[in-house]
Structures are given as structure tokens and as C-alpha cells.
Scaffold this active site. Sequence first.
Site, PDB file in Angstrom:
ATOM      1  N   HIS A 154       0.843  -1.204   0.000  1.00 39.50           N
ATOM      2  CA  HIS A 154       0.000   0.000   0.000  1.00 39.50           C
ATOM      3  C   HIS A 154       0.871   1.243   0.000  1.00 39.50           C
ATOM      4  O   HIS A 154       2.087   1.168   0.205  1.00 39.50           O
ATOM      5  CB  HIS A 154      -0.941  -0.005   1.213  1.00 39.50           C
ATOM      6  N   HIS A 201      -5.917  -1.733   3.916  1.00 43.98           N
ATOM      7  CA  HIS A 201      -5.770  -0.526   3.098  1.00 43.98           C
ATOM      8  C   HIS A 201      -4.915  -0.829   1.874  1.00 43.98           C
ATOM      9  O   HIS A 201      -3.967  -1.611   1.924  1.00 43.98           O
ATOM     10  CB  HIS A 201      -5.227   0.671   3.863  1.00 43.98           C
ATOM     11  N   HIS A 216       4.840   7.130   2.723  1.00 43.08           N
ATOM     12  CA  HIS A 216       5.627   5.910   2.571  1.00 43.08           C
ATOM     13  C   HIS A 216       5.034   4.973   1.523  1.00 43.08           C
ATOM     14  O   HIS A 216       3.855   5.047   1.192  1.00 43.08           O
ATOM     15  CB  HIS A 216       5.772   5.155   3.898  1.00 43.08           C
ATOM     16  N   HIS A 248       0.572  -1.574  14.428  1.00 44.85           N
ATOM     17  CA  HIS A 248      -0.401  -0.492  14.325  1.00 44.85           C
ATOM     18  C   HIS A 248      -1.693  -0.878  15.027  1.00 44.85           C
ATOM     19  O   HIS A 248      -2.120  -2.037  14.952  1.00 44.85           O
ATOM     20  CB  HIS A 248      -0.765  -0.237  12.857  1.00 44.85           C
ATOM     21  N   TYR A 257       9.144   1.065  10.167  1.00 47.00           N
ATOM     22  CA  TYR A 257       9.357   2.168   9.234  1.00 47.00           C
ATOM     23  C   TYR A 257      10.829   2.498   9.168  1.00 47.00           C
ATOM     24  O   TYR A 257      11.506   2.537  10.197  1.00 47.00           O
ATOM     25  CB  TYR A 257       8.583   3.421   9.675  1.00 47.00           C
ATOM     26  N   GLU A 267       8.084   1.009   4.439  1.00 44.82           N
ATOM     27  CA  GLU A 267       7.545   0.205   5.534  1.00 44.82           C
ATOM     28  C   GLU A 267       7.575  -1.259   5.125  1.00 44.82           C
ATOM     29  O   GLU A 267       7.432  -1.576   3.938  1.00 44.82           O
ATOM     30  CB  GLU A 267       6.086   0.613   5.817  1.00 44.82           C
TER      31      GLU A 267
HETATM   32 FE   LIG Z   1       1.679   1.791   5.958  1.00 43.35          FE
END
Ligand SMILES: [Fe+2]
Length: 309
Positions: A154, A201, A216, A248, A257, A267
Amino acid sequence: MAIRGILRPGEVCIRVMDKEKARRHYGEIMGLHEVLEEDDKLYFKCWDEWDHHSVVLRVTDRPGMDYLAFKVYSDAGLDDLEAKLKGRDYEVEHIEAGVYPKSGRRIQFTLPTGHTMQFYAEKEQLGNTMGAHNPGVIPDDGVVRGVETPGLDHILLGGQDIDACLELFTELFDFDFVEQLIDAESKMKLAVFLSCSNKPHDIAFVRQPEDNKFHHASFRLENAADVVKAADRLGKYRVPIDVGPNRHGVTRGATIYFFDPSGNRNEVFAEGYVHYPDIPTLTWDTDELGAATFSQDFTPRQSFLEVLT
Ligand SMILES: [Fe+2]
């Protein structure tokens, strides 16, 4: 719902400032495979991606993102998307087949946040060395290497009018509005997370004072153990870390990251939940900003919120 519209973020073009340093980072350390070189560009694919490439690095004098391209299922889908965009007064540019290497025709437009976005339906396929007939379960020796990412996952972008991007992606592009981070008092949306698939996502937007910013590009890993293994490798090669292994709250993904040699954030991401379109939008607010961003130590990072290219 079967995925028969927009499939995935299929190609991101990242600006880098030193070709050899970028080649080593994305190639040897991240483990992507270099498939093409032009004067000012390097093309890479991740091992389990079938298409010719997913990452383009353009050598120039500043970091950031040139464009993001989503792959769509069929060529007719491009006409459908163009009609929808024109219906909302977006200017749509046509890019002929072959202008981008190994690629069919594309349409290009500018997001409300100032980013250049493209759609394409065709790209030459190289496969993952396993073939499509009795493919086995692991690729040829040496194909999986470095950080071992099987694919681009993503992209997160920064800009001012993320509400307009949310409307564009949900109403015109049929993305699901999966999660959001809002200000606890004003209820203003600070970040929105959107999916065109079963992933939590495929693209996300974070509200930023400046448009056309790149937060990112994220690369998928199989599981959290692989994220820890990636951390060992990133440490071995002294890759600058933004946030070490964590998880997360938003998306539930295990994460690290870090930065490429030009300062672009990368990431690695694993284990986010499976998303379905009937699940309600999940909302986090800034009273839980720490847990929303990094659930294991519930500590927001200033650099994570403020450093974009
Ligand atoms: Fe991300």
C-alpha cells in the site's frame, strides 16, 4: 465481492538522488529484483509479483513520489473510470501503450491532494519463477532474498483536502472506507484508510499542510516473525530506522518504518486483518493517537507524523 474493478497499487515511481545507493537499498537489502535500467530510472519487481515491475526509481535532485498507478482488471475499466472522472470535471490525460515500458495504455489525472495518479490494465508479466502449471510452493533458489518482501502492499500520501480524496475513492472508484483517525474534539479527519480489496488498506491519506507529499511505500511480509527478521537485516546494513518493530492499532499490521538513502520512508507490513465491504468504518481519535499508530508502546512519534518527502 470479487475484485473486478481496481485491483491494487501496481506501480509507484519514487524519486531518488543516488542511483547506486538506491539500487543497493531496493535490490540487495530489500530483495527486489531489478528488471530494467534506463538512463535515469531503475525498475524493480518483488518476488511474488507477476507483473514486470512495481517500483520505479527515478534519479533526480530531490526525494518524493512522481506518480502512483493502480492496475485495473480490464481495459474497458479504464473507459469507465475516465467517464466517471470527467463527470466530476477531472482533467484526464491519455498515455499511449508503450510510453511506459512493458505497459499498456494509461489514463492520468491529479488527485485533490496534488498527487499524480494513473490507471492501467495491461503490463507484461514475468511471473515468479514458479509458473502457472503445477507451480509448487517455493520459487527457485535465490529468488527470495534480502528483506524477502513478496509484493508492494500500500501507499500513504499526504496533503490538505483528504476529505475530497475520500469522496473520490469511495464514490467514483468503489473503494471501502475502512478506518479513520479523527481529532477527538473537532472531529476533523486526520487520516483515512481505503481498500479496493481484502486488505485493510491499499491507499491512505494523512492531512498535511503541504500538498503532493509522500509518506511511505509499504512492502508486504508474511507474518510478524518476518518483520522481526527484517529488523535484523535492516540493522545489519545500518538502514536508518524511523520506528522499530511494532504493531499499528489502525489496520493491526505488524510494522517497521525506515528510510531509503534519499530519505523516502519505506515500511514492511504483515498481518493486518482481512477486510470485507460489510464491516463498518473503524474510527480512532487523537485521545488514543499513540495506540492508533503504535499499539505496543502507545507512543506517537513526531518524526512519523511530520517527516514526508
Ligand atoms: Fe503503511
